[in-house]
Write an enzyme that holds these catalytic residues in place. Sequence first.
Site, mmCIF file in Angstrom:
data_model
loop_
_atom_site.group_PDB
_atom_site.id
_atom_site.type_symbol
_atom_site.label_atom_id
_atom_site.label_comp_id
_atom_site.label_asym_id
_atom_site.label_seq_id
_atom_site.Cartn_x
_atom_site.Cartn_y
_atom_site.Cartn_z
ATOM 1 N N ARG A 237 -15.549 10.718 69.877
ATOM 2 C CA ARG A 237 -14.455 10.646 68.914
ATOM 3 C C ARG A 237 -13.591 11.886 69.105
ATOM 4 O O ARG A 237 -14.101 12.955 69.450
ATOM 5 C CB ARG A 237 -14.979 10.580 67.468
ATOM 6 C CG ARG A 237 -15.578 9.233 67.089
ATOM 7 C CD ARG A 237 -14.506 8.147 67.016
ATOM 8 N NE ARG A 237 -15.016 6.867 66.548
ATOM 9 C CZ ARG A 237 -15.404 5.882 67.337
ATOM 10 N NH1 ARG A 237 -15.384 6.040 68.667
ATOM 11 N NH2 ARG A 237 -15.833 4.738 66.824
ATOM 12 N N GLU A 266 -4.712 9.237 66.648
ATOM 13 C CA GLU A 266 -4.504 8.050 67.495
ATOM 14 C C GLU A 266 -3.560 7.071 66.808
ATOM 15 O O GLU A 266 -3.683 6.859 65.603
ATOM 16 C CB GLU A 266 -5.846 7.363 67.788
ATOM 17 C CG GLU A 266 -6.777 8.219 68.608
ATOM 18 C CD GLU A 266 -8.064 7.509 69.003
ATOM 19 O OE1 GLU A 266 -8.199 6.298 68.723
ATOM 20 O OE2 GLU A 266 -8.934 8.161 69.604
ATOM 21 N N HIS A 285 -7.834 4.820 74.333
ATOM 22 C CA HIS A 285 -9.030 4.393 73.605
ATOM 23 C C HIS A 285 -9.431 2.963 73.999
ATOM 24 O O HIS A 285 -9.415 2.041 73.178
ATOM 25 C CB HIS A 285 -8.805 4.471 72.095
ATOM 26 C CG HIS A 285 -10.092 4.572 71.323
ATOM 27 N ND1 HIS A 285 -10.196 5.135 70.090
ATOM 28 C CD2 HIS A 285 -11.364 4.148 71.631
ATOM 29 C CE1 HIS A 285 -11.444 5.080 69.649
ATOM 30 N NE2 HIS A 285 -12.179 4.481 70.579
#
Length: 325
Positions: A237, A266, A285
């Site tokens: 993360r 993000e 991601h």
Amino acid sequence: MKKKVLLYKAIPEQEYERLKARFDISFFDTVNDSNRSDFFAALKEAEGLIGSSLPMGPNVLDKALKLKAASTISVGTDQFDLAYLAERRIPLMHTPDVLNETTADTLFTLLMCTARRAVELSNMVHEGRWTKSIGAAEYGTDVHGKTLGIIGMGRIGYALAKRGHFGFNMPIQYTNRSRNINAERDLNATYLSMEALLESSDFICVMTPLTPQTEHLIGEKEFSMMKKSAIFINGSRGKVINEKALISALSKRVIRAAGLDVYEVEPLPANSPLCTLDNAVLFPHIGSATTETRLKMVSCAVDNLIQALAGDVSKNCANGHLLKH
């Protein structure tokens, strides 16, 4: 009467129909100012909750007065407060295992792309800047035979280590909350302290969950301990890393390069300094983002919710250890 379930992510039709056959569904693809009041009205009546990528802290779930179970379409649970859910005796289901191999594929791709400068050199060709044979200034670095250090030897860490060990003859070393006997037996992995791993690894991959204990686990001090030739990979993360410290380490060439699939914010803002660095390979991601695996994740999450609302939380319950107390 069917139990009411709040679905807050679009899912494939066949999985939606499975939910609809069993529950009374309220569906929200996004939550914004135009539908927020409707979302909270549905949340107030929901006994089940399923979706992903939406923060579900106590400030939200305090409104879910009838909630009996939640199912996240992810392995990560950082959008929820596990202790809060446990206090309310609400199980949180998640989707481990189904994405292990796909995510490990992504991370090893990221490692390879970073080592061989694949994105940078591909852009050179696309942009018409390849006008002569490349020289030392464009050389990458070998992967085979180099030492792979893994911070967090869980399911995905093990799958990544397996690729390095069997595919590239990489010595494996790791640090973890506890020893991983399977990794030591099957992959000849060496258990080290964090400091020893940082100092001796050629590739360092972080695979820890985001918790209060792991937030900013890697910062300026840790980057300074790495080899100048080290390549750093983050597949956990974004907030596990102090991004400002990473940008500084890359800019000053404290380490060779970094490959990232996750970020503190993000989507990554277009004006992030990371976007200006030629020694940073940046993925949006995509760890589990294949058609096959995302379908498996949704199917698993639907199964989890069905079982949890029937009272069975024996499998895939992220806060089961807290519910026992």
